[in-house]
Motif scaffolding. Structure first.
Motif, PDB file in Angstrom:
ATOM      1  N   GLY A 150       0.839  -1.181   0.000  1.00 15.70           N
ATOM      2  CA  GLY A 150       0.000   0.000   0.000  1.00 15.70           C
ATOM      3  C   GLY A 150       0.879   1.239   0.000  1.00 15.70           C
ATOM      4  O   GLY A 150       2.112   1.145   0.032  1.00 15.70           O
ATOM      5  N   SER A 151       0.253   2.413  -0.016  1.00 18.04           N
ATOM      6  CA  SER A 151       1.036   3.652   0.036  1.00 18.04           C
ATOM      7  C   SER A 151       0.156   4.825   0.427  1.00 18.04           C
ATOM      8  O   SER A 151      -1.062   4.791   0.268  1.00 18.04           O
ATOM      9  CB  SER A 151       1.710   3.938  -1.313  1.00 18.04           C
ATOM     10  N   PHE A 152       0.825   5.863   0.967  1.00 15.65           N
ATOM     11  CA  PHE A 152       0.232   7.180   1.172  1.00 15.65           C
ATOM     12  C   PHE A 152       0.903   8.117   0.182  1.00 15.65           C
ATOM     13  O   PHE A 152       2.143   8.150   0.094  1.00 15.65           O
ATOM     14  CB  PHE A 152       0.516   7.699   2.586  1.00 15.65           C
ATOM     15  N   GLY A 153       0.109   8.903  -0.551  1.00 15.77           N
ATOM     16  CA  GLY A 153       0.719   9.836  -1.490  1.00 15.77           C
ATOM     17  C   GLY A 153      -0.223  10.974  -1.838  1.00 15.77           C
ATOM     18  O   GLY A 153      -1.457  10.825  -1.776  1.00 15.77           O
ATOM     19  N   ASP A 154       0.345  12.107  -2.204  1.00 16.25           N
ATOM     20  CA  ASP A 154      -0.445  13.266  -2.610  1.00 16.25           C
ATOM     21  C   ASP A 154      -1.200  12.959  -3.900  1.00 16.25           C
ATOM     22  O   ASP A 154      -0.628  12.445  -4.861  1.00 16.25           O
ATOM     23  CB  ASP A 154       0.472  14.467  -2.811  1.00 16.25           C
ATOM     24  N   ALA A 155      -2.493  13.276  -3.930  1.00 18.75           N
ATOM     25  CA  ALA A 155      -3.334  12.912  -5.073  1.00 18.75           C
ATOM     26  C   ALA A 155      -2.954  13.656  -6.347  1.00 18.75           C
ATOM     27  O   ALA A 155      -2.940  13.066  -7.432  1.00 18.75           O
ATOM     28  CB  ALA A 155      -4.804  13.165  -4.727  1.00 18.75           C
ATOM     29  N   THR A 156      -2.647  14.949  -6.236  1.00 17.53           N
ATOM     30  CA  THR A 156      -2.372  15.718  -7.448  1.00 17.53           C
ATOM     31  C   THR A 156      -1.042  15.306  -8.077  1.00 17.53           C
ATOM     32  O   THR A 156      -0.856  15.437  -9.283  1.00 17.53           O
ATOM     33  CB  THR A 156      -2.352  17.230  -7.145  1.00 17.53           C
ATOM     34  N   ALA A 157      -0.112  14.802  -7.269  1.00 18.76           N
ATOM     35  CA  ALA A 157       1.199  14.386  -7.784  1.00 18.76           C
ATOM     36  C   ALA A 157       1.269  12.871  -8.002  1.00 18.76           C
ATOM     37  O   ALA A 157       2.342  12.345  -8.300  1.00 18.76           O
ATOM     38  CB  ALA A 157       2.301  14.816  -6.813  1.00 18.76           C
TER      39      ALA A 157
END
Length: 241
Positions: A150-157
């Motif tokens: 899984g991951s956490f990441g900024d949606a726009t990038a």
């Protein structure tokens, strides 16, 4: 009046107990599925990285390519633009295999820390397109992965942040047998990978997750404020089985 949460989304008692305990070293989360006399115990909880989310829009999903054209799972809840610490919890449950002893060390959960405050309620994080009205007792909403990642990441990038995973996937597919590396930073003892996009000032961190469905659990304070977002690792499913 204390925040009670949406009853359709609130964690079941055994899930709540796991989430409340998993970042406290010394806590026992259950026993090994193949050995009821061996406890699964939290042995470490530590900060592994920080990630920038400049848009305040967070994706919690696998970073690996999935179905063609599938949208990343962006949570409906928004967080203030900024940088957030990411913590991990590890468990151990010793076992023996072919005469050799192993610690059974695994990542039990990964947490994005949003703000200070004790968690009063855990509830499933909804994404666009989720319909809680269609949930039946025991149903869960989350992301699916066949790579246990899984991951956490900024949606726009997101496209830029997941590019190293897509390139690696494509190179492995088109160049079988070739040693291929990917442009990521290894953290947390090699069990996590960070991608940083300086052009957008955004980051992504990948982490071990359960193969199949994983839920992004939102920890809310008594006032209903979002305190943290937690995804269980493989240990969670074993302990709750």
């Amino acid at each position: 009046m204390a925040y009670a949460g949406d009853g359709r989304l609130v964690a079941a008692p055994e899930v709540r107990a796991y989430l409340d305990a998993v970042f406290t070293p010394g806590s026992r989360l259950g026993v090994r599925s193949d050995d009821p006399l061996t406890f699964v115990e939290v042995v470490e909880a530590a900060r592994v990285a920080s990630v920038r989310v400049p848009s305040g829009r967070l994706v919690v999903d696998t970073p690996w390519p999935g179905d063609e054209g599938a949208e990343p799972r962006e949570l409906m809840v928004r967080i203030p633009a900024g940088s957030y610490g990411v913590d991990a919890a590890w468990t151990e449950a010793p076992y023996e295999f072919r005469g050799e002893q192993f610690s059974g060390r695994e990542v039990a959960a990964t947490r994005l820390c949003v703000r200070e405050g004790a968690v009063a309620v855990w509830e499933m994080g909804l994404a666009r397109g989720d319909d809680p009205d269609r949930l039946r007792q025991g149903d869960e909403l989350g992301f699916n992965t066949d790579t246990s990642t899984g991951s956490f990441g900024d949606a726009t990038a997101w496209p830029a942040l997941t590019a190293p995973f897509r390139r690696f996937w494509e190179q492995r597919r088109t160049l079988p047998g070739t040693l291929v590396s990917r442009d990521t930073e290894s953290v947390g003892g090699g069990e996590f990978e960070v991608v940083r996009d300086e052009a957008q000032g955004a980051d992504l961190i990948s982490f071990p997750a359960t193969e199949g469905l994983s839920v992004a659990w939102l920890g809310r304070t008594q006032d209903g404020e979002l305190s943290s977002i937690v995804v269980m690792g493989h240990t969670g499913m074993e302990a709750l089985a």
